[in-house]
Design a protein around this motif. Sequence first.
Motif, short mmCIF file in Angstrom:
data_model
loop_
_atom_site.label_atom_id
_atom_site.label_comp_id
_atom_site.label_asym_id
_atom_site.label_seq_id
_atom_site.Cartn_x
_atom_site.Cartn_y
_atom_site.Cartn_z
N ASP A 24 -3.48 52.45 62.73
CA ASP A 24 -3.23 53.06 64.04
C ASP A 24 -3.60 52.16 65.21
O ASP A 24 -2.99 52.26 66.27
CB ASP A 24 -3.98 54.39 64.17
N PHE A 25 -4.57 51.28 65.02
CA PHE A 25 -4.95 50.37 66.11
C PHE A 25 -3.72 49.65 66.63
O PHE A 25 -3.49 49.56 67.84
CB PHE A 25 -5.99 49.34 65.66
N TYR A 26 -2.89 49.11 65.74
CA TYR A 26 -1.73 48.33 66.15
C TYR A 26 -0.69 49.19 66.86
O TYR A 26 -0.08 48.76 67.83
CB TYR A 26 -1.10 47.62 64.94
N LEU A 27 -0.54 50.43 66.39
CA LEU A 27 0.39 51.35 67.04
C LEU A 27 -0.14 51.74 68.41
O LEU A 27 0.62 51.77 69.39
CB LEU A 27 0.61 52.57 66.16
N ASN A 28 -1.43 51.96 68.50
CA ASN A 28 -2.03 52.29 69.78
C ASN A 28 -2.01 51.10 70.74
O ASN A 28 -2.00 51.28 71.96
CB ASN A 28 -3.47 52.78 69.60
N PHE A 29 -2.01 49.94 70.21
CA PHE A 29 -1.95 48.71 70.98
C PHE A 29 -0.55 48.49 71.54
O PHE A 29 -0.34 47.67 72.43
CB PHE A 29 -2.36 47.55 70.07
N GLY A 30 0.44 49.22 71.02
CA GLY A 30 1.80 49.14 71.53
C GLY A 30 2.83 48.65 70.55
O GLY A 30 3.99 48.46 70.91
N ALA A 31 2.43 48.43 69.29
CA ALA A 31 3.38 47.97 68.28
C ALA A 31 4.28 49.10 67.82
O ALA A 31 3.87 50.26 67.80
CB ALA A 31 2.62 47.39 67.08
N GLY A 53 9.57 42.52 70.79
CA GLY A 53 10.42 41.54 70.15
C GLY A 53 9.70 40.57 69.23
O GLY A 53 10.34 39.81 68.52
N ALA A 54 8.39 40.55 69.26
CA ALA A 54 7.61 39.67 68.38
C ALA A 54 7.24 40.43 67.11
O ALA A 54 6.45 41.36 67.14
CB ALA A 54 6.35 39.18 69.10
N ILE A 55 7.82 39.98 66.00
CA ILE A 55 7.58 40.64 64.72
C ILE A 55 6.36 40.03 64.05
O ILE A 55 6.15 38.82 64.11
CB ILE A 55 8.81 40.49 63.81
N PHE A 56 5.54 40.88 63.44
CA PHE A 56 4.44 40.41 62.60
C PHE A 56 4.23 41.39 61.47
O PHE A 56 4.76 42.49 61.48
CB PHE A 56 3.15 40.18 63.41
N HIS A 57 3.49 40.95 60.48
CA HIS A 57 3.27 41.77 59.29
C HIS A 57 1.79 41.94 59.04
O HIS A 57 1.00 41.03 59.29
CB HIS A 57 3.93 41.11 58.06
N LEU A 58 1.43 43.10 58.54
CA LEU A 58 0.10 43.36 58.01
C LEU A 58 0.27 43.46 56.51
O LEU A 58 1.16 44.16 56.03
CB LEU A 58 -0.46 44.68 58.55
#
Length: 131
Positions: A24-31, A53-58
């Motif tokens: 959720d941190f990443y979603l809350n960060f705006g991802a 537009g910047a893709i990244f993976h966890l």
Amino acid sequence: MTNPNERTHFAPELHIPNGTYNIDFYLNFGATEHFCLRNDDGSIHVAELEINGAIFHLHETMRWFNALEPITAKGVTAVIGLFVPNVDEVMQQAIKAGATEISPATDHEYGYRQGMFKDPFGHFWQIQKKI
């Protein structure tokens, strides 16, 4: 703007501890989440996210090539994900230049063609393209 599948760009793969259930941190960060593949126990195997537009993976820590997430490594870790129009060509160029193939270019069920190599300095590169 050019089609993202037809230009070279970076997509970092950030390792997370095995057994992680919440990103959720990443979603809350705006991802924005494109997909999230989970293990049988519900923990996250891999998630694709995008920020403007910047893709990244966890990705859960992959012990098969001695990778560590930063907490365990007590430092910063990453796999360099490079999107290119022709995975096989770039893999061949890297090996010709002195890289060691870790995994050959392969089409995967999640819609990617990927190959991985280790450069002479020990950095892992995942060469990839959405198919």
